[in-house]
Design an enzyme around this catalytic site. Structure first.
Site, PDB file in Angstrom:
ATOM      1  N   GLU A 104       0.945  -1.153  -0.158  1.00  0.00           N
ATOM      2  CA  GLU A 104      -0.151   0.055  -0.106  1.00  0.00           C
ATOM      3  C   GLU A 104       1.112   1.287   0.008  1.00  0.00           C
ATOM      4  OE1 GLU A 104      -3.058   0.321  -0.734  1.00  0.00           O
ATOM      5  OE2 GLU A 104      -3.799  -1.787  -0.461  1.00  0.00           O
ATOM      6  N   TYR A 125      -5.846   5.830   5.654  1.00  0.00           N
ATOM      7  CA  TYR A 125      -6.157   4.767   4.625  1.00  0.00           C
ATOM      8  C   TYR A 125      -5.229   3.594   4.742  1.00  0.00           C
ATOM      9  CZ  TYR A 125      -5.054   2.639   0.121  1.00  0.00           C
ATOM     10  OH  TYR A 125      -4.877   1.598  -0.840  1.00  0.00           O
ATOM     11  N   ASP A 181      -9.235   6.169  -1.009  1.00  0.00           N
ATOM     12  CA  ASP A 181      -8.211   6.604  -1.736  1.00  0.00           C
ATOM     13  C   ASP A 181      -8.665   7.200  -3.085  1.00  0.00           C
ATOM     14  OD1 ASP A 181      -8.814   4.372  -3.215  1.00  0.00           O
ATOM     15  OD2 ASP A 181      -6.853   3.481  -3.571  1.00  0.00           O
TER      16      ASP A 181
END
Length: 481
Positions: A115, A197, A215
């Site tokens: 990520e 996030y 996102d």
């Protein structure tokens, strides 16, 4: 009397953007609504009496209905199960849910690395970097033992180097407090460099906590589902998108669902060319319904286009300083300096450079470089060192997300009295971190793409045979011009 059929359309630009709701007859879910939604300007115009009236609703009141949520969940998960891309981090994170803590933490670490790498970077680029990273540091404990130089070397070319530093610092932080990987989104946000996030992604995918992720892909999907044309960067809009994403998360498969929304945004629901005909949730998409009933509306109108911040234009003089032995360049070394620990490209190695106030001529640039080298290293071009060659190599423009940096590059070959010992003595009196390396070491360092480009220009310049010309001859030619 027909029940209400709600169709929302946020007006761009307001932090509490109103939306217009029309009283329309309920239609079957796969049919677009028969009328377009009015903008505020249209609402102020006189309308025929047989048209429904409109009322204003605050943006914070929008939500997914109890009927929409299960349909969206089921459709997205079914599509994801069939069409998800085969990616290396998914191979690690997917599998049986009844696994031990060690396997859970291995999955969490893989999700974390992927990520962070995927932020501002394309999937195709990340795959090779991820594989190399996991081969070198397969667990968080392996990463915690790495140095920032090793991490930067592995990261070189991905850009946004602060991400790599945060990964390393976060790993060290977790290991130092016992080595147990945080398992909830709230506890993950206590780790340096992990925001809401990334925390949501790790918690939902690795530990099956029903929390959302938001996102750019998720923003695009949700704003189109609800035809939200308010500024997606506005804090109120962002807050409400997180609220809507929270509503949608599937409690039984939160990780898969979050990945499904992101996958949809990255593939079918793309920014410029959405494939609405094959989208699994097109029946619930209000942007699509509006576009089918109003030629002036397009799905790509959502989310609202926000003007990018104007790039700052910076200028710098870069001096590639090569130190050679008397009469020989075979044992040369390059001078590298370490950037400050804060700011752009923090903590990374580069060639000596001076930031200029703007465009500058050759004489001004050389004076600025000479002043910097004298103050930082005691290198006096007229007294303490012999200039073997000083030649302009070229100009290179490196573009960051918010800065356009124009670099004037020179090759400066020096012979020092006493060789490297001269610089070693000066190292004790300066706070600047620096080192001298040969070309073999230089080629293996974790340098930024901009620094590598500068070095490539120097190598090409040398291969052309320019560095065989004495500096005095060069000065004469410049004077003639």
């Amino acid at each position: 009397m027909h029940p209400l059929h709600l169709k929302a359309h946020y007006l761009a630009g307001n932090s509490h953007s109103p939306l217009i709701i029309s009283n329309l007859p309920v239609r079957h879910h796969h049919l677009p609504p028969p009328t377009a939604v009015y903008t505020m300007k249209r609402c102020r115009q006189a309308e025929p009496r047989n048209k429904p009236t409109a009322k204003v609703v605050d943006i914070e009141d929008i939500s997914f209905s109890a009927k929409e949520i299960p349909k969206i969940r089921a459709s997205l998960l079914e599509w994801y199960d069939e069409y998800q891309r085969d990616l290396p981090w998914r191979r690690i994170s997917k599998g049986k849910s009844d696994v031990g803590i060690e396997e859970r933490e291995r999955r969490a670490y893989a999700v974390w690395v992927s990520e962070v790498m995927l932020q501002q970077t394309r999937v195709q680029t990340v795959v090779d970097y991820f594989n190399r990273w996991m081969e070198k540091w397969p667990t968080i404990h392996h990463l915690a033992q790495a140095s920032i130089e090793e991490v930067n070397e592995m990261w070189a070319g991905l850009g946004y180097y602060r991400r790599a530093r945060f990964l390393l610092e976060g790993a060290k932080m977790i290991v130092e407090v016992g080595g147990e990987f945080p398992k909830t989104a709230s506890s993950l946000q206590m780790v340096k460099g992990i925001g809401n996030y990334t925390a949501g992604a790790i918690a939902s995918i690795a530990f099956e906590e029903p929390v959302p992720v938001v996102d750019g892909n998720v923003v695009r999907v949700i704003t189109r589902l609800k035809a939200i044309s308010a500024n997606p960067k506005n804090s109120t809009t962002v807050k409400n998108i997180w609220k809507l994403a929270t509503q949608l998360v599937d409690p039984s498969r939160p990780g898969d669902f979050n990945q499904a929304v992101m996958e949809l945004g990255a593939t079918l629901c793309s920014l410029a060319a959405p494939s609405c005909s094959t989208c699994p949730i097109s029946h619930q998409c209000q942007a699509l319904s509006l576009s089918m009933n109003d030629e002036s509306v397009q799905v790509t109108d959502y989310p609202m286009k926000v003007p990018k911040a104007k790039q700052r234009h910076d200028f710098s003089a870069v001096s590639v300083v090569e130190i050679v032995e008397e009469g020989s360049q075979s044992d040369s070394r390059y001078l590298l300096v370490k950037r400050p620990d804060e700011g752009l490209l923090a903590g990374l190695w580069e060639f000596p450079s001076v930031l200029l106030e703007g465009e500058a001529d050759l004489a001004y640039r050389r004076k600025a470089v000479d002043r910097f080298l004298k103050q930082s290293f005691g290198l006096d071009m007229k007294k303490s060192c012999k200039v073997v060659l000083r030649e302009e190599v070229g100009v290179y423009v490196h573009v960051f997300s918010h800065v356009r940096l124009k670099m004037y590059i020179e090759l400066l070959i020096l012979h020092l009295p006493g060789g490297m010992n001269f610089l070693q003595k000066k190292q004790e009196t300066t706070t600047m971190k620096w080192k001298c390396v040969d070309n073999k070491v230089l080629s293996t360092l974790g340098l930024t793409s901009g620094v590598r480009k500068v070095y490539t220009m120097i190598e090409k310049f040398k291969q052309s045979g320019h560095n065989s010309v004495p500096v005095k001859t060069r000065k004469k030619k410049r004077g003639q011009n």
